[in-house]
Design a protein around this motif. Structure first.
Motif, PDB file in Angstrom:
ATOM      1  N   TYR A  45      51.702  46.723  32.814  1.00 22.69           N
ATOM      2  CA  TYR A  45      50.991  47.601  31.868  1.00 22.69           C
ATOM      3  C   TYR A  45      50.495  46.812  30.668  1.00 22.69           C
ATOM      4  O   TYR A  45      49.326  46.932  30.267  1.00 22.69           O
ATOM      5  CB  TYR A  45      51.920  48.730  31.421  1.00 22.69           C
ATOM      6  N   VAL A  46      51.370  45.980  30.092  1.00 25.49           N
ATOM      7  CA  VAL A  46      50.981  45.191  28.923  1.00 25.49           C
ATOM      8  C   VAL A  46      49.919  44.165  29.296  1.00 25.49           C
ATOM      9  O   VAL A  46      48.953  43.955  28.558  1.00 25.49           O
ATOM     10  CB  VAL A  46      52.206  44.491  28.303  1.00 25.49           C
ATOM     11  N   CYS A  47      50.089  43.517  30.448  1.00 24.65           N
ATOM     12  CA  CYS A  47      49.100  42.517  30.879  1.00 24.65           C
ATOM     13  C   CYS A  47      47.736  43.157  31.091  1.00 24.65           C
ATOM     14  O   CYS A  47      46.704  42.558  30.784  1.00 24.65           O
ATOM     15  CB  CYS A  47      49.588  41.837  32.155  1.00 24.65           C
ATOM     16  N   ASP A  48      47.716  44.374  31.592  1.00 23.02           N
ATOM     17  CA  ASP A  48      46.446  45.086  31.778  1.00 23.02           C
ATOM     18  C   ASP A  48      45.786  45.364  30.436  1.00 23.02           C
ATOM     19  O   ASP A  48      44.562  45.219  30.281  1.00 23.02           O
ATOM     20  CB  ASP A  48      46.689  46.395  32.530  1.00 23.02           C
ATOM     21  N   LEU A  49      46.592  45.736  29.427  1.00 19.22           N
ATOM     22  CA  LEU A  49      46.044  45.951  28.091  1.00 19.22           C
ATOM     23  C   LEU A  49      45.474  44.656  27.525  1.00 19.22           C
ATOM     24  O   LEU A  49      44.379  44.635  26.957  1.00 19.22           O
ATOM     25  CB  LEU A  49      47.138  46.478  27.156  1.00 19.22           C
ATOM     26  N   PHE A  50      46.206  43.569  27.685  1.00 16.89           N
ATOM     27  CA  PHE A  50      45.741  42.274  27.183  1.00 16.89           C
ATOM     28  C   PHE A  50      44.442  41.846  27.863  1.00 16.89           C
ATOM     29  O   PHE A  50      43.554  41.278  27.229  1.00 16.89           O
ATOM     30  CB  PHE A  50      46.807  41.202  27.418  1.00 16.89           C
ATOM     31  N   SER A  51      44.343  42.092  29.156  1.00 23.90           N
ATOM     32  CA  SER A  51      43.177  41.622  29.913  1.00 23.90           C
ATOM     33  C   SER A  51      41.889  42.321  29.484  1.00 23.90           C
ATOM     34  O   SER A  51      40.792  41.831  29.759  1.00 23.90           O
ATOM     35  CB  SER A  51      43.402  41.824  31.413  1.00 23.90           C
ATOM     36  N   LYS A  52      42.008  43.465  28.806  1.00 19.68           N
ATOM     37  CA  LYS A  52      40.823  44.193  28.345  1.00 19.68           C
ATOM     38  C   LYS A  52      40.270  43.625  27.040  1.00 19.68           C
ATOM     39  O   LYS A  52      39.177  43.997  26.611  1.00 19.68           O
ATOM     40  CB  LYS A  52      41.168  45.671  28.169  1.00 19.68           C
ATOM     41  N   GLU A  53      41.055  42.749  26.395  1.00 19.35           N
ATOM     42  CA  GLU A  53      40.595  42.108  25.167  1.00 19.35           C
ATOM     43  C   GLU A  53      39.766  40.878  25.521  1.00 19.35           C
ATOM     44  O   GLU A  53      40.211  40.018  26.268  1.00 19.35           O
ATOM     45  CB  GLU A  53      41.793  41.689  24.306  1.00 19.35           C
ATOM     46  N   GLU A  54      38.560  40.811  24.982  1.00 18.31           N
ATOM     47  CA  GLU A  54      37.651  39.714  25.308  1.00 18.31           C
ATOM     48  C   GLU A  54      37.090  39.090  24.034  1.00 18.31           C
ATOM     49  O   GLU A  54      37.137  39.691  22.954  1.00 18.31           O
ATOM     50  CB  GLU A  54      36.504  40.205  26.195  1.00 18.31           C
ATOM     51  N   GLY A  55      36.544  37.877  24.171  1.00 15.49           N
ATOM     52  CA  GLY A  55      35.943  37.192  23.035  1.00 15.49           C
ATOM     53  C   GLY A  55      36.995  36.536  22.169  1.00 15.49           C
ATOM     54  O   GLY A  55      38.173  36.458  22.522  1.00 15.49           O
ATOM     55  N   TYR A  56      36.559  36.062  21.017  1.00 11.09           N
ATOM     56  CA  TYR A  56      37.476  35.404  20.086  1.00 11.09           C
ATOM     57  C   TYR A  56      38.444  36.434  19.511  1.00 11.09           C
ATOM     58  O   TYR A  56      38.022  37.493  19.038  1.00 11.09           O
ATOM     59  CB  TYR A  56      36.694  34.729  18.958  1.00 11.09           C
ATOM     60  N   ALA A  57      39.729  36.147  19.574  1.00  4.01           N
ATOM     61  CA  ALA A  57      40.742  37.103  19.130  1.00  4.01           C
ATOM     62  C   ALA A  57      40.802  37.170  17.608  1.00  4.01           C
ATOM     63  O   ALA A  57      41.001  36.157  16.939  1.00  4.01           O
ATOM     64  CB  ALA A  57      42.101  36.702  19.684  1.00  4.01           C
TER      65      ALA A  57
END
Length: 207
Positions: free
Chosen positions: A53-65
Protein backbone atom coordinates in the motif's frame (compact mmCIF):
# COMPACT_ATOMS: atom_id res chain seq x y z
CA UNK A 1 8.09 8.08 20.61
CA UNK A 2 10.89 9.08 18.25
CA UNK A 3 9.82 9.81 14.70
CA UNK A 4 13.24 9.27 13.15
CA UNK A 5 11.73 6.44 11.14
CA UNK A 6 9.36 8.89 9.45
CA UNK A 7 12.18 11.28 8.54
CA UNK A 8 14.33 8.40 7.22
CA UNK A 9 11.54 6.97 5.08
CA UNK A 10 10.61 10.39 3.67
CA UNK A 11 14.23 11.17 2.81
CA UNK A 12 14.82 7.77 1.21
CA UNK A 13 11.60 8.17 -0.79
CA UNK A 14 12.74 11.61 -1.97
CA UNK A 15 16.15 10.25 -3.04
CA UNK A 16 14.46 7.42 -4.92
CA UNK A 17 11.92 9.72 -6.59
CA UNK A 18 14.56 12.18 -7.75
CA UNK A 19 16.81 9.36 -8.93
CA UNK A 20 14.03 7.75 -10.93
CA UNK A 21 13.21 11.13 -12.47
CA UNK A 22 16.70 11.87 -13.75
CA UNK A 23 18.46 8.52 -14.07
CA UNK A 24 19.22 7.38 -17.62
CA UNK A 25 20.73 4.05 -16.58
CA UNK A 26 18.43 1.04 -16.14
CA UNK A 27 20.80 -0.29 -13.49
CA UNK A 28 20.57 2.91 -11.47
CA UNK A 29 16.79 2.96 -11.89
CA UNK A 30 16.64 -0.54 -10.46
CA UNK A 31 18.64 0.58 -7.42
CA UNK A 32 16.36 3.57 -6.89
CA UNK A 33 13.36 1.25 -7.03
CA UNK A 34 15.01 -0.81 -4.31
CA UNK A 35 15.53 2.33 -2.20
CA UNK A 36 11.85 3.20 -2.66
CA UNK A 37 10.91 -0.29 -1.51
CA UNK A 38 13.06 0.06 1.62
CA UNK A 39 11.46 3.44 2.36
CA UNK A 40 8.01 1.89 1.99
CA UNK A 41 8.89 -0.98 4.31
CA UNK A 42 10.20 1.40 7.00
CA UNK A 43 7.07 3.55 6.86
CA UNK A 44 4.73 0.56 6.67
CA UNK A 45 6.34 -1.13 9.67
CA UNK A 46 5.97 1.83 12.02
CA UNK A 47 2.68 3.09 10.60
CA UNK A 48 1.17 -0.41 10.68
CA UNK A 49 0.28 -0.42 7.00
CA UNK A 50 0.93 -2.99 4.26
CA UNK A 51 4.24 -2.33 2.41
CA UNK A 52 2.47 -2.77 -0.94
CA UNK A 53 0.00 0.00 0.00
CA UNK A 54 2.75 2.45 0.95
CA UNK A 55 4.86 1.55 -2.09
CA UNK A 56 1.86 2.19 -4.33
CA UNK A 57 1.43 5.64 -2.76
CA UNK A 58 5.12 6.41 -3.26
CA UNK A 59 5.05 5.26 -6.89
CA UNK A 60 2.41 7.90 -7.69
CA UNK A 61 4.84 10.68 -6.76
CA UNK A 62 6.76 11.89 -9.80
CA UNK A 63 9.30 14.59 -10.65
CA UNK A 64 11.65 16.32 -8.25
CA UNK A 65 10.56 15.63 -4.68
CA UNK A 66 9.56 18.77 -2.76
CA UNK A 67 7.35 19.48 0.28
CA UNK A 68 3.63 19.93 -0.27
CA UNK A 69 2.00 23.29 0.53
CA UNK A 70 -0.93 23.60 2.94
CA UNK A 71 -2.60 26.99 3.55
CA UNK A 72 -4.70 28.04 6.53
CA UNK A 73 -6.79 31.18 7.01
CA UNK A 74 -6.80 32.98 10.38
CA UNK A 75 -10.02 34.99 10.16
CA UNK A 76 -10.38 37.30 13.17
CA UNK A 77 -13.58 39.13 14.09
CA UNK A 78 -14.34 40.83 17.42
CA UNK A 79 -11.26 39.26 19.02
CA UNK A 80 -12.39 35.80 17.95
CA UNK A 81 -10.99 33.38 15.38
CA UNK A 82 -12.95 31.39 12.80
CA UNK A 83 -12.81 27.59 13.06
CA UNK A 84 -14.57 24.90 11.07
CA UNK A 85 -15.58 21.41 12.23
CA UNK A 86 -14.19 18.57 10.13
CA UNK A 87 -16.51 15.77 9.02
CA UNK A 88 -13.56 13.37 9.02
CA UNK A 89 -12.79 13.42 12.75
CA UNK A 90 -15.41 15.72 14.31
CA UNK A 91 -12.75 18.16 15.52
CA UNK A 92 -12.11 21.81 14.69
CA UNK A 93 -9.49 23.53 12.58
CA UNK A 94 -8.66 26.70 10.72
CA UNK A 95 -10.23 26.57 7.25
CA UNK A 96 -7.69 25.60 4.63
CA UNK A 97 -6.10 22.80 2.65
CA UNK A 98 -3.75 21.98 -0.20
CA UNK A 99 -2.81 24.63 -2.77
CA UNK A 100 -4.04 23.60 -6.21
CA UNK A 101 -1.78 23.72 -9.24
CA UNK A 102 -2.22 27.03 -11.05
CA UNK A 103 -3.27 29.13 -8.05
CA UNK A 104 -1.25 31.29 -5.68
CA UNK A 105 -1.20 30.63 -1.93
CA UNK A 106 -3.34 33.71 -1.26
CA UNK A 107 -5.91 32.63 -3.85
CA UNK A 108 -5.96 29.16 -2.33
CA UNK A 109 -6.63 30.34 1.22
CA UNK A 110 -9.44 32.71 0.17
CA UNK A 111 -11.02 29.85 -1.79
CA UNK A 112 -10.61 27.35 1.05
CA UNK A 113 -12.08 29.70 3.65
CA UNK A 114 -15.17 30.26 1.49
CA UNK A 115 -15.61 26.60 0.54
CA UNK A 116 -15.27 25.35 4.12
CA UNK A 117 -17.01 28.11 6.09
CA UNK A 118 -19.23 30.15 3.75
CA UNK A 119 -17.40 33.39 4.54
CA UNK A 120 -15.84 35.75 2.01
CA UNK A 121 -12.46 37.14 3.03
CA UNK A 122 -9.47 39.07 1.78
CA UNK A 123 -5.83 38.61 2.71
CA UNK A 124 -4.30 40.97 5.27
CA UNK A 125 -0.81 39.49 5.67
CA UNK A 126 1.25 36.32 5.95
CA UNK A 127 1.62 35.38 9.64
CA UNK A 128 3.73 32.23 9.55
CA UNK A 129 5.38 29.56 7.42
CA UNK A 130 5.81 26.40 9.48
CA UNK A 131 7.49 23.10 8.71
CA UNK A 132 4.81 20.61 9.70
CA UNK A 133 7.44 17.94 10.32
CA UNK A 134 9.34 20.02 12.87
CA UNK A 135 9.03 18.32 16.30
CA UNK A 136 8.06 21.54 18.08
CA UNK A 137 4.70 21.63 16.29
CA UNK A 138 3.74 18.16 17.53
CA UNK A 139 1.52 17.19 14.62
CA UNK A 140 0.72 13.49 14.25
CA UNK A 141 2.98 11.92 11.59
CA UNK A 142 1.89 11.70 7.96
CA UNK A 143 3.77 10.40 4.93
CA UNK A 144 4.21 13.84 3.30
CA UNK A 145 6.67 16.57 4.17
CA UNK A 146 4.49 19.69 4.36
CA UNK A 147 5.00 23.44 4.65
CA UNK A 148 2.04 25.19 6.32
CA UNK A 149 1.31 28.83 5.40
CA UNK A 150 -0.90 30.80 7.80
CA UNK A 151 -2.54 33.98 6.47
CA UNK A 152 -4.48 36.58 8.43
CA UNK A 153 -7.74 37.22 6.60
CA UNK A 154 -10.29 40.01 6.93
CA UNK A 155 -13.97 39.09 6.95
CA UNK A 156 -15.85 40.93 4.19
CA UNK A 157 -19.11 38.99 3.84
CA UNK A 158 -20.92 35.70 3.70
CA UNK A 159 -22.57 33.56 6.35
CA UNK A 160 -21.72 30.27 8.08
CA UNK A 161 -22.33 27.20 5.94
CA UNK A 162 -21.38 23.54 5.92
CA UNK A 163 -19.51 21.88 3.08
CA UNK A 164 -18.53 18.44 1.82
CA UNK A 165 -15.62 18.52 4.31
CA UNK A 166 -17.05 20.53 7.22
CA UNK A 167 -20.24 20.50 9.29
CA UNK A 168 -20.01 23.81 11.18
CA UNK A 169 -18.29 27.19 11.15
CA UNK A 170 -18.05 29.39 14.25
CA UNK A 171 -15.92 32.02 15.97
CA UNK A 172 -14.08 31.32 19.23
CA UNK A 173 -12.12 33.38 21.74
CA UNK A 174 -8.54 32.47 22.63
CA UNK A 175 -9.79 30.94 25.90
CA UNK A 176 -12.62 28.93 24.37
CA UNK A 177 -10.90 26.87 21.66
CA UNK A 178 -12.65 23.49 21.11
CA UNK A 179 -10.91 20.16 20.50
CA UNK A 180 -8.66 20.61 17.47
CA UNK A 181 -8.00 18.35 14.51
CA UNK A 182 -4.30 17.91 15.26
CA UNK A 183 -3.37 16.67 11.80
CA UNK A 184 -4.35 20.15 10.58
CA UNK A 185 -3.60 22.61 13.39
CA UNK A 186 -2.31 22.39 16.97
CA UNK A 187 -3.09 24.56 20.03
CA UNK A 188 0.31 26.29 20.07
CA UNK A 189 -0.29 27.54 16.52
CA UNK A 190 -3.70 28.96 17.42
CA UNK A 191 -2.18 30.73 20.43
CA UNK A 192 0.59 32.17 18.30
CA UNK A 193 -1.89 33.46 15.72
CA UNK A 194 -3.78 35.32 18.45
CA UNK A 195 -0.48 36.88 19.54
CA UNK A 196 0.11 38.04 15.96
CA UNK A 197 -3.39 39.49 15.89
CA UNK A 198 -2.67 41.46 19.05
CA UNK A 199 0.72 42.59 17.70
CA UNK A 200 0.13 43.59 14.05
CA UNK A 201 3.64 45.03 13.74
CA UNK A 202 5.21 41.58 14.10
CA UNK A 203 6.89 40.00 11.08
CA UNK A 204 5.99 36.51 9.91
CA UNK A 205 7.23 33.45 11.80
CA UNK A 206 9.11 30.73 9.95
CA UNK A 207 10.12 27.11 10.50
Amino acid sequence: MSLKWLKWSQQLQAIAQIGLTYSQSPYDSERYQQIRQIAAEIMATYAHEAPTYVCDLFSKEEGYATPKVDVRGAVFHNNQILLVKEREDGCWTLPGGWVDVGESPSQAVVREVYEESGYHTQIVKLLAIYDRNHPRHQHPPIRHHVYKLFFQCQLIGGSPAESTETTEAAFFTAHDIPELSLTRVVPSQISRLFEHYRNPEWQADFD
